[in-house]
Design a protein around this motif. Structure first.
Motif, PDB file in Angstrom:
ATOM      1  N   ALA A 143     -34.964  85.233 137.256  1.00 31.48           N
ATOM      2  CA  ALA A 143     -35.978  86.208 136.842  1.00 31.48           C
ATOM      3  C   ALA A 143     -35.912  87.485 137.666  1.00 31.48           C
ATOM      4  CB  ALA A 143     -37.371  85.593 136.949  1.00 31.48           C
ATOM      5  N   ALA A 144     -35.397  87.388 138.895  1.00 35.88           N
ATOM      6  CA  ALA A 144     -35.293  88.560 139.773  1.00 35.88           C
ATOM      7  C   ALA A 144     -33.908  89.187 139.735  1.00 35.88           C
ATOM      8  CB  ALA A 144     -35.639  88.160 141.205  1.00 35.88           C
ATOM      9  N   SER A 145     -33.030  88.655 138.895  1.00 35.52           N
ATOM     10  CA  SER A 145     -31.643  89.114 138.862  1.00 35.52           C
ATOM     11  C   SER A 145     -31.415  90.158 137.778  1.00 35.52           C
ATOM     12  CB  SER A 145     -30.716  87.931 138.599  1.00 35.52           C
ATOM     13  OG  SER A 145     -30.753  87.561 137.229  1.00 35.52           O
ATOM     14  N   ALA A 146     -30.203  90.726 137.772  1.00 37.59           N
ATOM     15  CA  ALA A 146     -29.822  91.679 136.734  1.00 37.59           C
ATOM     16  C   ALA A 146     -29.589  90.997 135.397  1.00 37.59           C
ATOM     17  CB  ALA A 146     -28.570  92.448 137.152  1.00 37.59           C
ATOM     18  N   GLY A 147     -29.665  89.660 135.391  1.00 42.99           N
ATOM     19  CA  GLY A 147     -29.594  88.949 134.115  1.00 42.99           C
ATOM     20  C   GLY A 147     -30.680  89.428 133.156  1.00 42.99           C
ATOM     21  N   VAL A 148     -31.822  89.805 133.717  1.00 46.06           N
ATOM     22  CA  VAL A 148     -32.923  90.336 132.900  1.00 46.06           C
ATOM     23  C   VAL A 148     -32.493  91.637 132.229  1.00 46.06           C
ATOM     24  CG1 VAL A 148     -35.291  91.221 132.964  1.00 46.06           C
ATOM     25  CG2 VAL A 148     -34.650  89.226 134.354  1.00 46.06           C
ATOM     26  N   ARG A 149     -31.771  92.482 132.956  1.00 43.32           N
ATOM     27  CA  ARG A 149     -31.276  93.735 132.369  1.00 43.32           C
ATOM     28  C   ARG A 149     -30.304  93.463 131.226  1.00 43.32           C
ATOM     29  NH1 ARG A 149     -28.482  97.177 136.698  1.00 43.32           N
ATOM     30  NH2 ARG A 149     -28.202  98.597 134.943  1.00 43.32           N
ATOM     31  N   HIS A 150     -29.459  92.441 131.392  1.00 44.19           N
ATOM     32  CA  HIS A 150     -28.514  92.097 130.329  1.00 44.19           C
ATOM     33  C   HIS A 150     -29.264  91.714 129.055  1.00 44.19           C
ATOM     34  CE1 HIS A 150     -24.685  92.114 132.577  1.00 44.19           C
ATOM     35  NE2 HIS A 150     -25.442  91.793 133.610  1.00 44.19           N
ATOM     36  N   ALA A 151     -30.300  90.898 129.200  1.00 40.76           N
ATOM     37  CA  ALA A 151     -31.096  90.492 128.040  1.00 40.76           C
ATOM     38  C   ALA A 151     -31.790  91.698 127.409  1.00 40.76           C
ATOM     39  CB  ALA A 151     -32.126  89.442 128.461  1.00 40.76           C
ATOM     40  N   GLN A 152     -32.315  92.592 128.240  1.00 42.72           N
ATOM     41  CA  GLN A 152     -32.996  93.786 127.724  1.00 42.72           C
ATOM     42  C   GLN A 152     -32.021  94.691 126.973  1.00 42.72           C
ATOM     43  OE1 GLN A 152     -34.586  95.193 131.460  1.00 42.72           O
ATOM     44  NE2 GLN A 152     -36.566  94.186 131.135  1.00 42.72           N
ATOM     45  N   MET A 153     -30.807  94.829 127.503  1.00 39.91           N
ATOM     46  CA  MET A 153     -29.819  95.675 126.825  1.00 39.91           C
ATOM     47  C   MET A 153     -29.369  95.059 125.504  1.00 39.91           C
ATOM     48  SD  MET A 153     -27.517  97.378 129.875  1.00 39.91           S
ATOM     49  CE  MET A 153     -27.200  95.873 130.808  1.00 39.91           C
ATOM     50  N   SER A 154     -29.265  93.743 125.468  1.00 44.00           N
ATOM     51  CA  SER A 154     -28.913  93.071 124.214  1.00 44.00           C
ATOM     52  C   SER A 154     -29.964  93.353 123.157  1.00 44.00           C
ATOM     53  CB  SER A 154     -28.803  91.554 124.429  1.00 44.00           C
ATOM     54  OG  SER A 154     -27.764  91.229 125.306  1.00 44.00           O
ATOM     55  N   ARG A 155     -31.222  93.251 123.544  1.00 45.47           N
ATOM     56  CA  ARG A 155     -32.305  93.485 122.581  1.00 45.47           C
ATOM     57  C   ARG A 155     -32.413  94.959 122.208  1.00 45.47           C
ATOM     58  NH1 ARG A 155     -35.332  89.134 121.257  1.00 45.47           N
ATOM     59  NH2 ARG A 155     -35.011  87.294 122.552  1.00 45.47           N
ATOM     60  N   ALA A 156     -32.147  95.849 123.152  1.00 43.05           N
ATOM     61  CA  ALA A 156     -32.161  97.284 122.836  1.00 43.05           C
ATOM     62  C   ALA A 156     -31.068  97.608 121.828  1.00 43.05           C
ATOM     63  CB  ALA A 156     -31.966  98.099 124.116  1.00 43.05           C
ATOM     64  N   LEU A 157     -29.908  97.026 122.013  1.00 45.32           N
ATOM     65  CA  LEU A 157     -28.808  97.198 121.066  1.00 45.32           C
ATOM     66  C   LEU A 157     -29.214  96.728 119.674  1.00 45.32           C
ATOM     67  CD1 LEU A 157     -25.735  97.376 120.217  1.00 45.32           C
ATOM     68  CD2 LEU A 157     -25.510  95.085 121.158  1.00 45.32           C
ATOM     69  N   LEU A 158     -29.875  95.590 119.608  1.00 45.63           N
ATOM     70  CA  LEU A 158     -30.236  94.995 118.320  1.00 45.63           C
ATOM     71  C   LEU A 158     -31.388  95.718 117.633  1.00 45.63           C
ATOM     72  CD1 LEU A 158     -29.803  91.268 119.301  1.00 45.63           C
ATOM     73  CD2 LEU A 158     -28.415  92.556 117.655  1.00 45.63           C
ATOM     74  N   ARG A 159     -32.152  96.519 118.380  1.00 47.92           N
ATOM     75  CA  ARG A 159     -33.221  97.295 117.739  1.00 47.92           C
ATOM     76  C   ARG A 159     -32.651  98.253 116.704  1.00 47.92           C
ATOM     77  NH1 ARG A 159     -36.051  96.806 122.670  1.00 47.92           N
ATOM     78  NH2 ARG A 159     -35.218  98.716 123.578  1.00 47.92           N
ATOM     79  N   GLY A 160     -31.410  98.664 116.903  1.00 50.51           N
ATOM     80  CA  GLY A 160     -30.760  99.541 115.931  1.00 50.51           C
ATOM     81  C   GLY A 160     -30.467  98.857 114.612  1.00 50.51           C
ATOM     82  N   TYR A 161     -30.602  97.532 114.583  1.00 48.00           N
ATOM     83  CA  TYR A 161     -30.347  96.776 113.354  1.00 48.00           C
ATOM     84  C   TYR A 161     -31.633  96.316 112.679  1.00 48.00           C
ATOM     85  CZ  TYR A 161     -25.425  96.665 114.685  1.00 48.00           C
ATOM     86  OH  TYR A 161     -24.139  97.014 115.004  1.00 48.00           O
ATOM     87  N   ASP A 162     -32.764  96.675 113.248  1.00 45.36           N
ATOM     88  CA  ASP A 162     -34.058  96.395 112.628  1.00 45.36           C
ATOM     89  C   ASP A 162     -34.249  94.909 112.320  1.00 45.36           C
ATOM     90  OD1 ASP A 162     -36.566  97.196 111.746  1.00 45.36           O
ATOM     91  OD2 ASP A 162     -35.902  97.433 109.669  1.00 45.36           O
ATOM     92  N   LEU A 163     -33.992  94.075 113.312  1.00 48.40           N
ATOM     93  CA  LEU A 163     -34.191  92.640 113.142  1.00 48.40           C
ATOM     94  C   LEU A 163     -35.549  92.231 113.693  1.00 48.40           C
ATOM     95  CD1 LEU A 163     -30.727  91.261 114.342  1.00 48.40           C
ATOM     96  CD2 LEU A 163     -31.514  91.488 111.978  1.00 48.40           C
ATOM     97  N   GLY A 164     -36.249  91.406 112.965  1.00 51.82           N
ATOM     98  CA  GLY A 164     -37.500  90.851 113.465  1.00 51.82           C
ATOM     99  C   GLY A 164     -37.220  89.548 114.201  1.00 51.82           C
ATOM    100  N   GLU A 165     -38.287  88.849 114.521  1.00 50.56           N
ATOM    101  CA  GLU A 165     -38.129  87.532 115.140  1.00 50.56           C
ATOM    102  C   GLU A 165     -38.325  86.455 114.072  1.00 50.56           C
ATOM    103  OE1 GLU A 165     -36.967  86.561 117.786  1.00 50.56           O
ATOM    104  OE2 GLU A 165     -37.136  88.196 119.214  1.00 50.56           O
ATOM    105  N   PRO A 166     -37.632  85.345 114.138  1.00 52.25           N
ATOM    106  CA  PRO A 166     -36.774  84.924 115.245  1.00 52.25           C
ATOM    107  C   PRO A 166     -35.323  85.415 115.141  1.00 52.25           C
ATOM    108  CG  PRO A 166     -36.893  83.152 113.678  1.00 52.25           C
ATOM    109  CD  PRO A 166     -37.777  84.264 113.146  1.00 52.25           C
ATOM    110  N   GLU A 167     -35.033  86.260 114.116  1.00 53.07           N
ATOM    111  CA  GLU A 167     -33.652  86.695 113.904  1.00 53.07           C
ATOM    112  C   GLU A 167     -33.072  87.417 115.118  1.00 53.07           C
ATOM    113  OE1 GLU A 167     -36.041  87.041 111.624  1.00 53.07           O
ATOM    114  OE2 GLU A 167     -35.273  85.681 110.058  1.00 53.07           O
ATOM    115  N   GLN A 168     -33.908  88.208 115.814  1.00 53.84           N
ATOM    116  CA  GLN A 168     -33.389  88.933 116.968  1.00 53.84           C
ATOM    117  C   GLN A 168     -32.932  87.969 118.065  1.00 53.84           C
ATOM    118  OE1 GLN A 168     -35.411  91.647 120.186  1.00 53.84           O
ATOM    119  NE2 GLN A 168     -35.148  92.861 118.319  1.00 53.84           N
ATOM    120  N   THR A 169     -33.715  86.923 118.306  1.00 60.15           N
ATOM    121  CA  THR A 169     -33.318  85.930 119.297  1.00 60.15           C
ATOM    122  C   THR A 169     -32.051  85.206 118.858  1.00 60.15           C
ATOM    123  OG1 THR A 169     -35.574  85.608 120.107  1.00 60.15           O
ATOM    124  CG2 THR A 169     -34.023  83.807 120.491  1.00 60.15           C
ATOM    125  N   HIS A 170     -31.974  84.863 117.569  1.00 59.56           N
ATOM    126  CA  HIS A 170     -30.747  84.236 117.050  1.00 59.56           C
ATOM    127  C   HIS A 170     -29.553  85.161 117.293  1.00 59.56           C
ATOM    128  CE1 HIS A 170     -33.316  81.303 115.340  1.00 59.56           C
ATOM    129  NE2 HIS A 170     -33.512  81.849 114.159  1.00 59.56           N
TER     130      HIS A 170
END
Length: 197
Positions: free
Chosen positions: A113-140
């Motif tokens: 939780a204190a690592s840059a792993g959190v940044r990796h997850a945030q960047m993945s989701r930021a990337l996917l915002r460009g595809y307009d996916l809702g949940e749970p599709e974004q997590t998938h």
């Protein structure tokens, strides 16, 4: 190298370099001590154990890779961002195979939780915002991208694609195009099967 010059940071960088040379699994406090020409015991004032050293290398590699991915994504969207994101991981794994393996080290929940792993997850989701996916599709989609990219990178590193005339880069680009098309379509829609008595 003088013992007085040893710091945790220098040991971690040396450990990361050693991981790239001999493999992350082979990194130990003793191996790093040999690199500095000092006794193993002299490093225990800086790191607790080989596992502690490996955890620190993992955190270092996660941070280093997160910075590279962030730079690659800057100002990009859609397929361009997807390709930049994927290429950053693949290029890092090719240049730093030991460090890339270190990023896969399982961390305890508090450390993760204190690592840059959190940044990796945030960047993945930021990337996917460009595809307009809702949940749970974004997590998938986050899980799919991680699985596809890591799987391909691991197979390529093991020489799995060296026995065919088709260039591995061509396949990589084809996969990115296919993922982009799938994500643009909103992903595969599934429904729960009807349970009949």
């Amino acid at each position: 190298m003088a013992r007085a010059g040893l710091t945790v940071e220098r040991l971690v960088v040396a450990g990361a370099e050693l991981a790239d040379e001999v493999g992350f699994d082979q990194v130990t406090v003793a191996a790093v001590a040999r690199r500095f020409g000092v006794r193993t015991a002299s490093l225990y004032s800086h790191v607790k154990s080989s596992q502690d050293l490996k955890t620190r290398i993992a955190l270092y590699a996660l941070e280093e890779l997160a910075d590279l991915v962030a730079d690659a994504l800057a100002g990009r969207a859609g397929r361009d961002a997807l390709a930049a994101f994927a290429d950053a991981y693949r290029d890092y794994a090719a240049r730093h195979p030991g460090r890339y393996d270190a990023t896969r080290l399982r961390l305890d929940a508090e450390t993760a939780a204190a690592s840059a792993g959190v940044r990796h997850a945030q960047m993945s989701r930021a990337l996917l915002r460009g595809y307009d996916l809702g949940e749970p599709e974004q997590t998938h989609a986050v899980r799919m991208l991680g699985s596809v990219f890591h799987g391909y990178i691991s197979l390529e590193a093991a020489g799995g694609f060296s026995h065919t005339a088709v260039d591995a880069r061509q396949s990589w680009d084809w996969i990115i195009d296919s993922l982009d098309a799938l994500l643009r379509s909103g992903g595969v829609r599934t429904t729960s099967p009807t349970i009949r008595p």
